[in-house]
Design an enzyme around this catalytic site. Structure first.
Site, short mmCIF file in Angstrom:
data_model
loop_
_atom_site.label_atom_id
_atom_site.label_comp_id
_atom_site.label_asym_id
_atom_site.label_seq_id
_atom_site.Cartn_x
_atom_site.Cartn_y
_atom_site.Cartn_z
N ARG A 169 -19.87 108.68 22.09
CA ARG A 169 -21.37 107.57 22.47
C ARG A 169 -22.51 108.55 23.38
O ARG A 169 -22.06 109.43 23.90
CB ARG A 169 -20.66 106.77 23.82
CG ARG A 169 -21.19 106.00 24.30
CD ARG A 169 -22.38 104.90 24.05
NE ARG A 169 -21.40 103.72 23.28
CZ ARG A 169 -21.46 102.61 23.69
NH1 ARG A 169 -23.00 101.68 24.94
NH2 ARG A 169 -20.71 101.48 23.36
N HIS A 217 -23.63 100.90 16.12
CA HIS A 217 -22.18 100.88 16.03
C HIS A 217 -21.49 100.64 15.34
O HIS A 217 -20.51 99.54 15.58
CB HIS A 217 -21.74 100.68 17.64
CG HIS A 217 -20.86 100.20 18.35
ND1 HIS A 217 -19.71 101.40 18.06
CD2 HIS A 217 -21.00 99.52 19.28
CE1 HIS A 217 -19.25 100.77 19.26
NE2 HIS A 217 -19.57 100.13 20.19
N ARG A 239 -15.39 99.75 28.20
CA ARG A 239 -15.40 99.31 27.13
C ARG A 239 -14.65 99.79 26.23
O ARG A 239 -13.70 100.15 25.48
CB ARG A 239 -16.01 97.93 27.10
CG ARG A 239 -15.22 96.72 26.65
CD ARG A 239 -16.21 95.83 26.08
NE ARG A 239 -16.76 95.04 27.38
CZ ARG A 239 -16.51 94.60 28.43
NH1 ARG A 239 -15.46 93.45 28.21
NH2 ARG A 239 -17.73 93.94 29.74
N THR A 240 -15.83 100.11 25.72
CA THR A 240 -15.41 101.00 24.04
C THR A 240 -15.06 102.15 24.15
O THR A 240 -13.67 102.83 23.54
CB THR A 240 -16.68 101.15 23.71
OG1 THR A 240 -17.59 100.46 23.13
CG2 THR A 240 -16.31 102.03 22.23
N LYS A 284 -26.18 120.94 32.57
CA LYS A 284 -26.42 122.26 32.50
C LYS A 284 -27.38 122.90 31.33
O LYS A 284 -27.64 123.94 31.22
CB LYS A 284 -24.71 123.46 32.78
CG LYS A 284 -24.50 122.59 33.60
CD LYS A 284 -23.05 123.95 33.57
CE LYS A 284 -22.06 123.65 34.39
NZ LYS A 284 -20.25 123.57 33.83
#
Lengths: 321, 153
Positions: free
Chosen positions: A119, A147, A69-70, A98
């Site tokens: 994120r 956020h 969504r974000t 890695k």
């Protein structure tokens, strides 16, 4: 003289090259400035004006944790105004797997992009990224911490539905202990002298640190266990999801879950202007029979993510003032 | 005053440092910060001494030792009211009161297990939110640390 004054006003805010990592980084005036810029962009979008604002610019979306969504909201916001997007949606495909450090990832990506939206599952990752690069970083969620674009779009939604933010009666409902969105929103609302009603089960009350902040800022608030106690006075009902995993005893969860479901028949005596918001995804906190009432604005809330994120990105890229 | 001074039977040192006004029972923590134990010179520890300023305090004297800025910063977290005397030929050459810096870098550990500093090779960094009682805020995860939660690296 008038001209000079105008110039002073326009240089009041320094958004260019600024990172948007935490709502705590923004003053009340800066928040209002972002919301006003978002309103201008929303209008321009509607009238199809200035559709090439981000032309020639590249946004990198670095999603070390999946959040469709974000991510889609950031990408749509940028591409709709002519920008290009690169990045990854799943940490499994990035070099992080890695063993590359976040700093190295960001230092590589800054060679390819003009701005980063990210994120990350760990608290503080966005700050580390922002400190490591010369290009602006927008935090799209760092663990349980911040956020900020969600908070700004929440504020934008409140302002749009109620015409203002100051002095509103706002109820925050659900998981107030672990909910990142309600913590940031309460912090931001404390700058606007709102009256807060904190509605939660006793085991998921707002943490002491946030209550202390409300006290320090002289905010009037009260704690409640039942939505019914406040539904008639509230201007805004901000509902969040209560997660099953927060309860050790599944029976306790079942008991609590039912108490916080907003149903249409509960809204009979609510203010006609009551706005019901939810950061989404919802599970069953708001019954679907509420969706078609004038109170439900949670899908508009999601839509508001577009102009708000466009405003934030345009400001920090120095494309608007 | 002089009576109290007579009571404190900590021998003077010729050259080195004396750290005074350490909170009660905190001298060993300060000793730990300074990694004492491999010292060549004499180290004297006074604990629970009578002090007109603090009622009860700890004192630490270390022969032949100097302090770096980083060590002074560390001491300020454990003992925010401490005074440090730099001694030469049994005389106090300079006396300073430790001062909490605005930012505390690479001294304190963040106690949030989900903080990025616990997972990647990055120096910790805290902002001093409040001096008394000491409250630190992690620059990265924004979590506040208070009192006993403050743990040195």
């Amino acid at each position: 003289m008038l001209r000079k004054k105008k110039k002073e006003n326009s240089s009041k805010f320094r958004f260019k090259s600024k990172d948007i990592v935490s709502i705590n980084d923004l003053s009340r005036e800066e928040i209002i400035h972002v919301l006003e810029a978002a309103a201008r962009l929303e209008k321009q979008n509607r009238l199809s004006i200035n559709r090439t604002l981000f032309k020639g610019r590249v946004l990198a979306t670095l999603f070390f944790e999946v959040s469709t969504r974000t991510r889609l909201s950031f990408e749509s916001a940028f591409e709709r105004l002519g920008g290009k997007v690169i990045g990854f949606a799943d940490p499994g495909v990035s070099s992080t797997k890695k063993g590359e450090s976040l700093k190295d990832t960001v230092n590589t990506v800054e060679q390819y992009a003009d701005i980063i939206a990210m994120r990350h599952p760990l608290d503080g990752a966005a700050r580390l990224a922002a400190d490591s690069t010369r290009i602006p970083v927008i935090n799209g969620g760092d663990g349980a911490n911040q956020h900020p674009t969600q908070t700004l779009l929440d504020l934008y939604t409140i302002k749009k539905s109620q015409d203002h933010i100051t002095n509103l009666k706002i109820a925050l409902v659900g998981d107030l202990k672990y909910g990142r969105t309600v913590h940031s929103l309460a912090t931001a609302l404390s700058l606007f002298k709102c009256r807060l009603y904190l509605v939660s089960p006793p085991q998921l009350k707002m943490p002491e640190d946030y209550l202390k902040l409300l006290d320090e800022r002289g905010i009037d608030y009260s704690e409640h266990e039942k939505v019914e106690e406040i539904i008639e006075v509230a201007d805004v009902l901000y509902v969040t999801r209560i997660q099953r995993e927060r309860f050790a005893d599944p029976i306790e969860y079942e008991k609590v879950k039912g108490v916080y479901v907003i149903k249409k028949d509960m809204l009979k005596h609510a203010k006609p202007s009551l706005a019901i918001m939810h950061p989404l995804p919802r599970v069953n906190e708001i019954s679907t029979d509420v969706d078609n009432t004038k109170h439900a604005i949670y899908f508009q809330q999601a839509a508001n993510g577009i102009p708000v994120r466009q405003a934030i990105m345009a400001l920090v890229l120095g494309l608007i003032k | 005053m002089s009576e109290i001074k007579k009571e404190i039977k900590i021998p003077p040192i010729k050259e080195g440092i004396a750290i005074d006004h350490i909170p009660k029972n905190h001298a060993l923590k300060v000793a730990q910060i300074l990694s004492l134990g491999k010292e060549e010179g004499m180290v004297t520890v006074g604990m629970n001494l009578v002090s007109p300023k603090m009622k009860s305090k700890d004192v630490l004297k270390i022969e032949g030792r100097d302090l770096s800025d980083s060590e002074l910063n560390k001491i300020s977290i454990i003992a925010p009211d401490a005074t440090v005397s730099f001694i030469k030929d049994y005389k106090v050459e300079e006396k300073i009161k430790v001062q909490l810096p605005k930012k505390v870098e690479n001294i304190v550990k963040c106690n949030n297990p989900r903080c990025i500093t616990r997972h990647q090779d990055v120096s910790t960094r805290f902002h001093v939110v409040n001096k008394k009682p000491l409250k630190l805020r992690c620059h990265y995860c924004e979590k506040n640390l208070l009192g006993d939660e403050i743990e040195l690296i």
